[in-house]
Write an enzyme that holds these catalytic residues in place. Structure first.
Site, PDB file in Angstrom:
ATOM      1  N   SER A 278     -38.232   1.530 -36.276  1.00  0.00           N
ATOM      2  CA  SER A 278     -37.911   0.460 -35.145  1.00  0.00           C
ATOM      3  C   SER A 278     -38.555   1.006 -33.669  1.00  0.00           C
ATOM      4  O   SER A 278     -38.019   1.993 -33.209  1.00  0.00           O
ATOM      5  CB  SER A 278     -36.614   0.526 -34.935  1.00  0.00           C
TER       6      SER A 278
ATOM      7  N   LYS B  69     -32.310   3.913 -27.448  1.00  0.00           N
ATOM      8  CA  LYS B  69     -34.060   3.833 -27.706  1.00  0.00           C
ATOM      9  C   LYS B  69     -34.005   2.036 -28.046  1.00  0.00           C
ATOM     10  O   LYS B  69     -35.070   1.676 -27.267  1.00  0.00           O
ATOM     11  CB  LYS B  69     -34.314   4.429 -28.829  1.00  0.00           C
TER      12      LYS B  69
ATOM     13  N   LYS C  94     -36.410  -7.067 -35.039  1.00  0.00           N
ATOM     14  CA  LYS C  94     -35.514  -5.905 -35.001  1.00  0.00           C
ATOM     15  C   LYS C  94     -34.895  -5.644 -33.573  1.00  0.00           C
ATOM     16  O   LYS C  94     -33.699  -5.404 -33.544  1.00  0.00           O
ATOM     17  CB  LYS C  94     -36.337  -4.498 -35.301  1.00  0.00           C
TER      18      LYS C  94
HETATM   19  P1  NAD Z   1     -34.240  10.715 -38.608  1.00  0.00           P
HETATM   20  O1  NAD Z   1     -34.237  11.158 -37.328  1.00  0.00           O
HETATM   21  O2  NAD Z   1     -33.201  10.893 -39.867  1.00  0.00           O
HETATM   22  O3  NAD Z   1     -35.482  10.704 -39.575  1.00  0.00           O
HETATM   23  C1  NAD Z   1     -36.760  10.753 -38.759  1.00  0.00           C
HETATM   24  C2  NAD Z   1     -37.625  11.701 -39.488  1.00  0.00           C
HETATM   25  O4  NAD Z   1     -38.925  11.682 -38.997  1.00  0.00           O
HETATM   26  C3  NAD Z   1     -37.359  12.966 -39.390  1.00  0.00           C
HETATM   27  O5  NAD Z   1     -37.291  13.783 -40.601  1.00  0.00           O
HETATM   28  C4  NAD Z   1     -38.279  13.679 -38.487  1.00  0.00           C
HETATM   29  O6  NAD Z   1     -38.454  15.123 -38.874  1.00  0.00           O
HETATM   30  C5  NAD Z   1     -39.535  12.925 -38.946  1.00  0.00           C
HETATM   31  N1  NAD Z   1     -40.674  12.860 -37.811  1.00  0.00           N
HETATM   32  C6  NAD Z   1     -40.604  12.867 -36.670  1.00  0.00           C
HETATM   33  N2  NAD Z   1     -41.931  12.739 -36.168  1.00  0.00           N
HETATM   34  C7  NAD Z   1     -42.822  12.779 -37.070  1.00  0.00           C
HETATM   35  C8  NAD Z   1     -43.991  12.973 -37.233  1.00  0.00           C
HETATM   36  N3  NAD Z   1     -44.932  12.919 -36.066  1.00  0.00           N
HETATM   37  N4  NAD Z   1     -44.608  13.290 -38.264  1.00  0.00           N
HETATM   38  C9  NAD Z   1     -43.949  13.229 -39.473  1.00  0.00           C
HETATM   39  N5  NAD Z   1     -42.458  13.090 -39.534  1.00  0.00           N
HETATM   40  C10 NAD Z   1     -41.949  12.913 -38.337  1.00  0.00           C
HETATM   41  O7  NAD Z   1     -34.165   9.183 -38.214  1.00  0.00           O
HETATM   42  P2  NAD Z   1     -33.694   7.912 -39.124  1.00  0.00           P
HETATM   43  O8  NAD Z   1     -32.265   7.614 -39.013  1.00  0.00           O
HETATM   44  O9  NAD Z   1     -34.009   8.053 -40.649  1.00  0.00           O
HETATM   45  O10 NAD Z   1     -34.449   6.507 -38.646  1.00  0.00           O
HETATM   46  C11 NAD Z   1     -35.651   6.366 -38.643  1.00  0.00           C
HETATM   47  C12 NAD Z   1     -36.129   5.006 -37.939  1.00  0.00           C
HETATM   48  O11 NAD Z   1     -35.293   4.052 -38.767  1.00  0.00           O
HETATM   49  C13 NAD Z   1     -35.763   5.062 -36.496  1.00  0.00           C
HETATM   50  O12 NAD Z   1     -36.845   4.156 -35.991  1.00  0.00           O
HETATM   51  C14 NAD Z   1     -34.554   3.862 -36.415  1.00  0.00           C
HETATM   52  O13 NAD Z   1     -34.469   3.381 -35.376  1.00  0.00           O
HETATM   53  C15 NAD Z   1     -34.557   3.306 -37.772  1.00  0.00           C
HETATM   54  N6  NAD Z   1     -33.489   2.664 -38.365  1.00  0.00           N
HETATM   55  C16 NAD Z   1     -32.296   3.791 -38.761  1.00  0.00           C
HETATM   56  C17 NAD Z   1     -31.226   3.247 -39.112  1.00  0.00           C
HETATM   57  C18 NAD Z   1     -30.162   4.219 -39.574  1.00  0.00           C
HETATM   58  O14 NAD Z   1     -29.150   3.924 -39.633  1.00  0.00           O
HETATM   59  N7  NAD Z   1     -30.260   5.349 -39.413  1.00  0.00           N
HETATM   60  C19 NAD Z   1     -30.892   1.988 -39.589  1.00  0.00           C
HETATM   61  C20 NAD Z   1     -32.120   0.977 -39.176  1.00  0.00           C
HETATM   62  C21 NAD Z   1     -33.436   1.449 -38.792  1.00  0.00           C
END
Ligand code: NAD
Length: 292
Positions: free
Chosen positions: A94, A237, A169
């Protein structure tokens, strides 16, 4: 199909697992670490996002924020270095709708298609493969990636061109934040008035006030289960994206601004990594009363 997956966090891990279970060959990369459950299932861990792009026809990203997508796509060892014409980049994180349009143009210039495909439904939806997926980008690319989306989600909509998925979103996150605020106020009121907030939640779930937020976040508030889930810092964010876009569009979003201030208050007390249902803690401070 050879599929790349970049970002194996709370969301990416179960999403990647569903693609492996569906028989796809996965190449995965994360700057932090790849959970063993993904490689144990047969995914190949590679050393960079460029390596992912070299090996896969469709490259999916699921990283936290706009700068992370920028880095993963165009940084050193990024996706752009490994792309050849005809591949499709799918950003399911997102992030900013405005930056998304720029990213899409740069990927298009390399002869590849770009889809922005953020999701809603949280870690629960990711594990159950029931995510809502909001897509922006060209029709033909959407049709090619749809079988993968169908392994991760249920309600899948091509909203329009690049950026429109991310705009949808942001709209979603406005509704979720304001509904958490409403549920928090209602349960706080009920509790201070002497009613059992758990019973109040149960009673309300039968009527007009019901929502997924009352069900899921209402339960978290009543049982004090504030481990993530969806972290407050990620919701901050998303509301920043909403409020900065609203400024650019010259419209007022008064309750979105209030919800953001409540998240800011919880984060200021060290709660940025708590689940967004912990917004209630800011209201509890104002009321000098806890829901439970
Ligand atoms: P998270 O922090 O658990 O996972 C993100 C992963 O990306 C981490 O493992 C991190 O090490 C990796 N990462 C960061 N920069 C990187 C790069 N340059 N190259 C490779 N890997 C990299 O986050 P999440 O909760 O899985 O959320 C991910 C996305 O999904 C976000 O944008 C969030 O807003 C969205 N989202 C999350 C949820 C939720 O409930 N957690 C729900 C809907 C949407």
């Amino acid at each position: 199909m050879n599929v790349g997956f970049i970002g194996l966090g709370i969301m990416g891990t179960p999403m990647a697992n569903h693609l492996i279970d569906a028989g796809h060959t996965l190449f995965v990369y994360d700057v932090f670490k790849i959970p063993a459950e993904v490689t144990d299932k047969g995914a190949t861990a590679v050393a960079s996002s460029a390596e992912v792009a070299k090996n896969a026809d469709i490259i999916i990203l699921m990283v936290p924020d706009t700068p992370h997508v920028d880095e993963a796509l165009f940084g050193k060892g990024g996706v752009a270095e490994g792309l050849t014409a005809g591949k499709i980049v799918v950003d399911m994180s997102s992030i900013s709708p405005v930056e998304t349009k720029k990213f899409a143009e740069k990927i298009n210039a390399l002869g590849c298609d770009y889809l922005d495909a953020p999701v809603s439904g949280g870690d629960v939806g990711a594990k159950a493969a029931s995510l809502t997926i909001m897509v922006g980008g060209p029709d033909a690319a959407f049709e090619k990636v749809k079988p993968l989306f169908e392994k991760m989600g249920k309600n899948i909509t091509l909203v329009g061109g690049n950026g429109d998925g991310q705009t949808t979103k942001v709209a979603n996150q406005i509704i979720v934040a304001l509904t958490i605020e409403a549920v928090s106020e209602a349960l706080l009121f009920a509790s201070k008035a002497g009613a059992d907030p758990a019973k109040v939640r149960q009673a309300l779930m039968g009527g007009f006030a019901n929502s997924r937020i009352l069900e899921v976040h209402g339960e978290r508030i009543v049982t004090r289960n504030f481990g993530p889930g969806f972290r407050i810092e990620l919701h901050q964010k998303d509301l920043n994206l909403a409020l900065s876009s609203a400024r650019a569009l010259q419209i007022a979003l008064p309750n979105t601004a209030t919800a953001q201030e409540l998240f800011n208050a919880v984060a200021a007390r060290g709660g940025g990594k708590l689940d967004h249902s912990a917004m209630v803690q800011a209201l509890e401070l104002l009321a000098n009363h806890d829901v439970a």
